[in-house]
Design a protein around this motif. Structure first.
Motif, PDB file in Angstrom:
ATOM      1  N   GLN A   1      48.079  74.979   7.528  1.00  0.00           N
ATOM      2  CA  GLN A   1      47.774  73.842   8.440  1.00  0.00           C
ATOM      3  C   GLN A   1      48.174  75.346  10.510  1.00  0.00           C
ATOM      4  O   GLN A   1      49.034  75.386  10.248  1.00  0.00           O
ATOM      5  CB  GLN A   1      47.678  73.109   8.745  1.00  0.00           C
ATOM      6  N   LYS A   2      47.217  74.584  11.130  1.00  0.00           N
ATOM      7  CA  LYS A   2      47.251  75.388  12.589  1.00  0.00           C
ATOM      8  C   LYS A   2      47.187  74.656  13.798  1.00  0.00           C
ATOM      9  O   LYS A   2      45.849  73.627  12.922  1.00  0.00           O
ATOM     10  CB  LYS A   2      46.914  76.701  12.718  1.00  0.00           C
ATOM     11  N   SER A   3      47.476  74.184  14.317  1.00  0.00           N
ATOM     12  CA  SER A   3      47.204  73.495  15.778  1.00  0.00           C
ATOM     13  C   SER A   3      45.791  73.428  15.596  1.00  0.00           C
ATOM     14  O   SER A   3      45.549  75.353  16.377  1.00  0.00           O
ATOM     15  CB  SER A   3      48.091  73.712  17.065  1.00  0.00           C
ATOM     16  N   ARG A   7      51.852  70.876  13.733  1.00  0.00           N
ATOM     17  CA  ARG A   7      51.524  70.732  12.809  1.00  0.00           C
ATOM     18  C   ARG A   7      49.909  68.907  12.601  1.00  0.00           C
ATOM     19  O   ARG A   7      51.173  67.627  12.847  1.00  0.00           O
ATOM     20  CB  ARG A   7      51.477  71.503  11.421  1.00  0.00           C
TER      21      ARG A   7
END
Length: 679
Positions: free
Chosen positions: A103-105, A434
């Motif tokens: 997951q990436k911001s 995240r």
């Protein structure tokens, strides 16, 4: 448990699979090159060993063992299993996917414009504390003197010229020299056909390498940033596994560390390493022991036969450990989901307490992780956190702060100094969070009753982060439910996010995931909205689903909670006090709160009225530790019972439990005061 006292009769019913080492194995090393590797030609195929995906540590480390600690039978935390829930976890049954989550911001770019980077930690800092680690670990700070691309080209030309006449020593030497290439040219090297040729020859020479040459090539792969999924590495793991019985313990440890630096999970090889520990036990000194804990943690598995020997070693060396080494040991135990005896665990945390001021934030967080896994409340350590967390919080990163909050939540430890310090820091770090970080913060703070008024920016900043990351919830619906339930515990109901969570499309999609049991979480959110937002016109769960979950919860309560001594004693005593069983109803007034009630009805003169109980889950684990403050779900239950028209009379554990062994008259006196003093 609670006595629900009503004034009328109305009730609310509403890794890739391992290839066989037999026959010819095709390994693609580059476009245009296929090599056939036949390890069975010179050794027996290794035994199979289950591989585990290299996921995020806190997701992989669920409390699946049963440590003999204070809370083992009631684990009310987000580590409780939503994963194929067995209903044994009687609160939220929350956890997260076990696989890796990239997951990436997803915040908008302008939020990042002047954002300082999140705090980075060195998970291998313990290796700097002793020179003895050099024999069993790769030192990333000792990179060889770099060579220029022109020199690398010259070496590659020699590879092309020698071709099939290369000896194992040539192959090993070429890799060692090429590994000195500057990192920004490594991609050029890996895409060169002559490098693919060298890889081919290395596999052909595998069985002819000496042990040091084989390890030199593997270390060269580390410097070259060889992709962990590169097919040639499979051949190297098989060869190292074949040789395990011939290698020294230090060579095996060094190889395991190189695999870790490459980032490849090698369960077969680690199986051989672990088997070698007992024969080499007299060679396992303090550095080897600490590094073994590190390797065990990174491999996410500790075989049962290894636990007692390493536990004995650990206790023997404990007082000589450096602060970072204590953190490394705790992290290894946490990641591998390894339970030690409560006595040993207490010794470890005692040692950590004596060194806490010298620990890095990373090491401190690792101790907290293992306490969370073990559900051990260590008073001295938690009191030290009251001093350390406010002092450190302004410089801590997202994950460190999250682990502090999650551990406090899991141990039911509520402290305003700790949570206020975290709440002041987190809003500035939200862009680095995240989606699961955001939701875990919301859960932990809501669970321990940290009110929005205590830090005006905390809940709004995290709620906005949920909105900015909506796209992630299609893949990870459990995170949205975790966050919204944490908010619901403190009466926060963001209508747009609730509308998303309760929409038929989202519910149906989430319930298709057979690996997660989310029905109870949807039910709790739905019924909370119904009681606290009477004006709500948005989507609701279907009546069929609500009835199904109510039935599931009640069936479990009948076989578990209803049979507990503190419940049966209270029920019997109330029946005797009020004149018969018709005056006491044991049921779930609000099934979504997942606990049972003893309901009695009294008229205006205080006389009992018979209770109908035709249709249709407190204990000490409903409270913060050493406190009369209820945890999130149970505080919410009190609020909801009052909204539903009930007057709640609490039989607090610290009052009721001691009376279980007392006389009938003493129980009557207590219950009489509780009932009639509340009229």
């Amino acid at each position: 448990m609670a006595l629900a006292q009503h004034t009328h009769a109305r009730t609310k019913n509403d890794d890739e699979d391992k290839k066989e080492a037999l026959g010819h194995q095709e390994v693609t090393v580059h476009a245009g090159y296929k090599l056939y590797y036949n390890p069975s030609a010179y050794h027996q195929a290794p035994s199979s060993f289950n591989s585990q995906a290299d996921g995020d540590e806190e997701e992989r480390c669920l409390a699946v063992h049963a440590p003999s600690t204070w809370q083992q039978s009631n684990r009310y935390s987000i580590s409780c299993s939503r994963h194929l829930s067995s209903m044994k976890n009687t609160l939220l049954d929350l956890t997260f996917n076990k696989g890796p989550e990239s997951q990436k911001s997803s915040v908008q770019p302008y939020h990042r414009t002047h954002m300082p980077p999140d705090v980075k930690v060195d998970s291998r800092a313990f290796l700097k504390g002793r020179t003895e680690y050099a024999s069993v670990s790769h030192d990333s700070t000792q990179r060889p003197q770099p060579v220029e691309w022109d020199e690398a080209l010259s070496l590659l030309q020699r590879v092309s010229a020698l071709r099939g006449s290369m000896k194992p020593s040539n192959v090993s030497s070429f890799f060692s020299e090429l590994s000195r290439l500057k990192s920004d040219h490594m991609s050029l090297l890996r895409n060169d056909q002559r490098f693919a040729m060298l890889l081919r020859y290395s596999v052909e020479h595998l069985c002819l390498f000496t042990h040091p040459q084989l390890l030199d090539v593997l270390q060269a792969f580390v410097w070259m940033d060889m992709p962990s999924n590169h097919s040639v590495l499979e051949a190297y793991e098989v060869e190292l596994s074949r040789r395990a019985d011939q290698m020294t313990f230090h060579q095996l440890m060094f190889a395991a560390d190189l695999w870790r630096c490459i980032g490849k999970q090698v369960p077969d090889f680690l199986h051989h390493l672990y088997n070698s520990v007992h024969p080499y036990l007299n060679q396992v000194g303090l550095p080897e022991m600490v590094h073994l804990f590190y390797i065990v943690g990174e491999g996410r598995h500790c075989p049962k036969y290894l636990i007692r020997p390493v536990e004995k070693l650990l206790i023997g060396h404990l007082q000589q450990l450096h602060p970072e080494e204590v953190g490394t040991v705790c992290l290894g135990l946490f990641k591998s989901q390894t339970s030690l005896s409560e006595k040993s665990l207490t010794f470890i945390v005692n040692k950590a307490c004596s060194e806490v001021e010298k620990m890095t934030d990373f090491a401190m967080a690792n101790v907290l992780k293992y306490l969370r896994f073990s559900y051990l409340y260590h008073r001295q350590w938690m009191e030290a956190m009251v001093e350390e967390v406010p002092r450190r919080a302004p410089g801590m990163g997202v994950k460190g702060l999250m682990h502090v909050a999650l551990t406090c939540s899991a141990l039911h430890y509520s402290n305003d100094q700790i949570f206020s310090a975290i709440a002041e820091r987190v809003p500035s770090l939200v862009p680095h969070c995240r989606i699961k970080d955001v939701c875990k913060f919301l859960w932990a703070f809501g669970q321990l009753g940290f009110l929005p008024t205590q830090s005006p920016n905390f809940y709004p900043s995290l709620t906005e982060a949920l909105r900015q990351r909506k796209a992630m919830f299609q893949r990870y619906p459990e995170h949205l439910l975790t966050g919204l339930l944490g908010l619901a515990f403190v009466s926060q109901f963001p209508e747009d996010l609730i509308a998303l969570a309760l929409s038929p499309e989202f519910v149906n999609q989430a319930l298709k995931n057979t690996q997660l049991e989310l029905k109870k979480d949807f039910f709790t959110l739905n019924e909370s909205v119904a009681l606290e937002m009477p004006q709500w016109k948005g989507p609701r769960l279907s009546s069929e689903l609500r009835e199904e979950v109510s039935e599931i919860l009640w069936k479990f309560a009948q076989t578990d909670v209803c049979q507990k001594a503190e419940v049966t004693e209270a029920e019997t005593a109330l029946q005797d006090l009020l004149g018969g069983e018709q005056f006491v109803s044991k049921r779930m007034i609000l099934p979504h709160t997942r606990s049972i009630d003893l309901e009695v009805h009294l008229n205006s003169a205080g006389q009992p009225i018979p209770v109908n109980s035709q249709r249709l889950l407190w204990t000490r684990n409903h409270y913060c530790i050493q406190s009369q403050q209820l945890l999130g779900l149970h505080a919410m239950k009190i609020r909801h019972l009052k909204l539903a028209g009930f007057r709640v009379v609490e039989l607090r554990p610290q009052e009721w439990f001691p009376l279980l062994k007392k006389s009938r008259r003493e129980k009557f006196a207590y219950l009489h005061c509780k009932l009639y003093d509340n009229l």
